[in-house]
Design an enzyme around this catalytic site. Sequence first.
Site, PDB file in Angstrom:
ATOM      1  N   GLU A  34       5.320   0.128  -0.853  1.00 34.50           N
ATOM      2  CA  GLU A  34       4.736  -1.074  -0.242  1.00 34.50           C
ATOM      3  C   GLU A  34       5.265  -1.302   1.172  1.00 34.50           C
ATOM      4  O   GLU A  34       4.526  -1.712   2.051  1.00 34.50           O
ATOM      5  CB  GLU A  34       4.996  -2.310  -1.117  1.00 34.50           C
ATOM      6  CG  GLU A  34       4.173  -2.327  -2.405  1.00 34.50           C
ATOM      7  CD  GLU A  34       2.662  -2.315  -2.167  1.00 34.50           C
ATOM      8  OE1 GLU A  34       2.214  -2.718  -1.085  1.00 34.50           O
ATOM      9  OE2 GLU A  34       1.926  -1.879  -3.062  1.00 34.50           O
ATOM     10  N   TYR A 117       3.842 -11.318  -0.261  1.00 33.39           N
ATOM     11  CA  TYR A 117       3.004 -10.193  -0.676  1.00 33.39           C
ATOM     12  C   TYR A 117       3.827  -9.150  -1.437  1.00 33.39           C
ATOM     13  O   TYR A 117       3.468  -8.732  -2.540  1.00 33.39           O
ATOM     14  CB  TYR A 117       2.302  -9.533   0.537  1.00 33.39           C
ATOM     15  CG  TYR A 117       1.735  -8.208   0.114  1.00 33.39           C
ATOM     16  CD1 TYR A 117       0.575  -8.160  -0.663  1.00 33.39           C
ATOM     17  CD2 TYR A 117       2.399  -7.009   0.376  1.00 33.39           C
ATOM     18  CE1 TYR A 117       0.081  -6.955  -1.141  1.00 33.39           C
ATOM     19  CE2 TYR A 117       1.916  -5.797  -0.096  1.00 33.39           C
ATOM     20  CZ  TYR A 117       0.761  -5.782  -0.850  1.00 33.39           C
ATOM     21  OH  TYR A 117       0.297  -4.593  -1.345  1.00 33.39           O
ATOM     22  N   ASP A 135      -2.435  -9.343   0.733  1.00 28.56           N
ATOM     23  CA  ASP A 135      -2.170  -8.668   2.010  1.00 28.56           C
ATOM     24  C   ASP A 135      -3.441  -8.720   2.867  1.00 28.56           C
ATOM     25  O   ASP A 135      -4.409  -9.411   2.510  1.00 28.56           O
ATOM     26  CB  ASP A 135      -1.683  -7.227   1.777  1.00 28.56           C
ATOM     27  CG  ASP A 135      -2.804  -6.288   1.345  1.00 28.56           C
ATOM     28  OD1 ASP A 135      -3.890  -6.782   0.957  1.00 28.56           O
ATOM     29  OD2 ASP A 135      -2.612  -5.053   1.419  1.00 28.56           O
TER      30      ASP A 135
HETATM   31  N1  ADE Z   1      -1.736  -0.921   0.661  1.00 25.70           N
HETATM   32  C1  ADE Z   1      -0.776  -1.770   0.313  1.00 25.70           C
HETATM   33  N2  ADE Z   1      -0.417  -1.598  -0.966  1.00 25.70           N
HETATM   34  C2  ADE Z   1      -1.168  -0.588  -1.424  1.00 25.70           C
HETATM   35  C3  ADE Z   1      -1.264   0.079  -2.664  1.00 25.70           C
HETATM   36  N3  ADE Z   1      -0.462  -0.268  -3.672  1.00 25.70           N
HETATM   37  N4  ADE Z   1      -2.162   1.073  -2.789  1.00 25.70           N
HETATM   38  C4  ADE Z   1      -2.946   1.413  -1.752  1.00 25.70           C
HETATM   39  N5  ADE Z   1      -2.903   0.829  -0.577  1.00 25.70           N
HETATM   40  C5  ADE Z   1      -2.020  -0.159  -0.398  1.00 25.70           C
END
Ligand code: ADE
Length: 347
Positions: A34, A117, A135
């Site tokens: 993340e 987030y 997000d």
């Molecule tokens: N962007 C942020 N978190 C994500 C996730 N878990 N999978 C794909 N894109 C992301």
Amino acid sequence: MTRMECRLLVWYEKNARKLPWRETLNPYHIWVSEIILQQTRVAQGLPFYYNFITNFPTIKSLAEAPEDAVLKVWQGLGYYSRARNMMKTAQIIMRKHQGRFPSNIAELRLLPGIGNYTAAAIGSFAFNIKMPAVDGNVRRVAARFFGLDDPIGTQKSDQLIESLLLDEMRDCPPALFNQAMIELGALVCKPTSPSCAECPLKENCIAFSENLQEMLPVKIAKKAPKPIYMDYLFIESENHTWIEKRPDNGIWKGLYEFPNTISNGNKLQPNPFHEWFANSAETIMHEPRTFKHQLTHQTIFATLWQFSCKEANIVEEKLKNKIKISVSEIYQFPVHKLMYRFLTEVN
Ligand code: ADE
């Protein structure tokens, strides 16, 4: 069944990308992914993710790693304060949480670099906590689906989206719901030209029914970035050069770079480093090159001045506190992106 839930999950099962952090319940791996994905897109983030967890396979290994080693692995992602916060968080988890990620939102939220987030992402993906992860992708989907016309990204708007999505989540597995929302934002509900025909939510989407896809979400106008003018000094002396470490405050904290000065951007300045050399006749000056480098709030115009000369020709005092290295050694130091551009785009 809520308006979103069922179709969204059916669509996700069929269309989701297979990504390594979606196939684990390990909160450490989820957290690493993340934070990397806050910095870059999935395709670019994947090699960084694998490299990070190979170099630092556990929270303990990250907590104990030398800072330079972590920054080196982070190199290329930019925004090094994220990597520094990760080290702090790993150290706190070792000290205060017996080496295990806390499994509730409130405690996750207290860790450096973990905001609403990220806490919701770790909480839902690793611990099945029912909390929408909001997000940029999810804000966009929600603003269109619910027809929200206040600017997104404010605390007030995030709270509204969170409560609306919490309602939509109902009995849905939180991890699946959150991943599906992220995925829908990435693959279908894109910033421009969203693929509404393929969208599982189109029947209840306000933006779709009122043709507002391109108008939503509403964004807060951003301030224009501030220009900063810098001059960098790259001396080549019998295959050696000099670098220094940036201080622990301001941009690029603790990263390595060529000696430099900030200027007022006056283009008439002939050579800001002439005092470095005892005898200019014995110094070869290469054509200076200016690089435009965009940071979030600043546009840097950096001119790279390259000189070749014997070490004896450099004013000794200028080399105080500088680190002498062979030019090829430079890649062993964590450097910022601009410095990386100097090294790869010159010659
Ligand atoms: N962007 C942020 N978190 C994500 C996730 N878990 N999978 C794909 N894109 C992301």
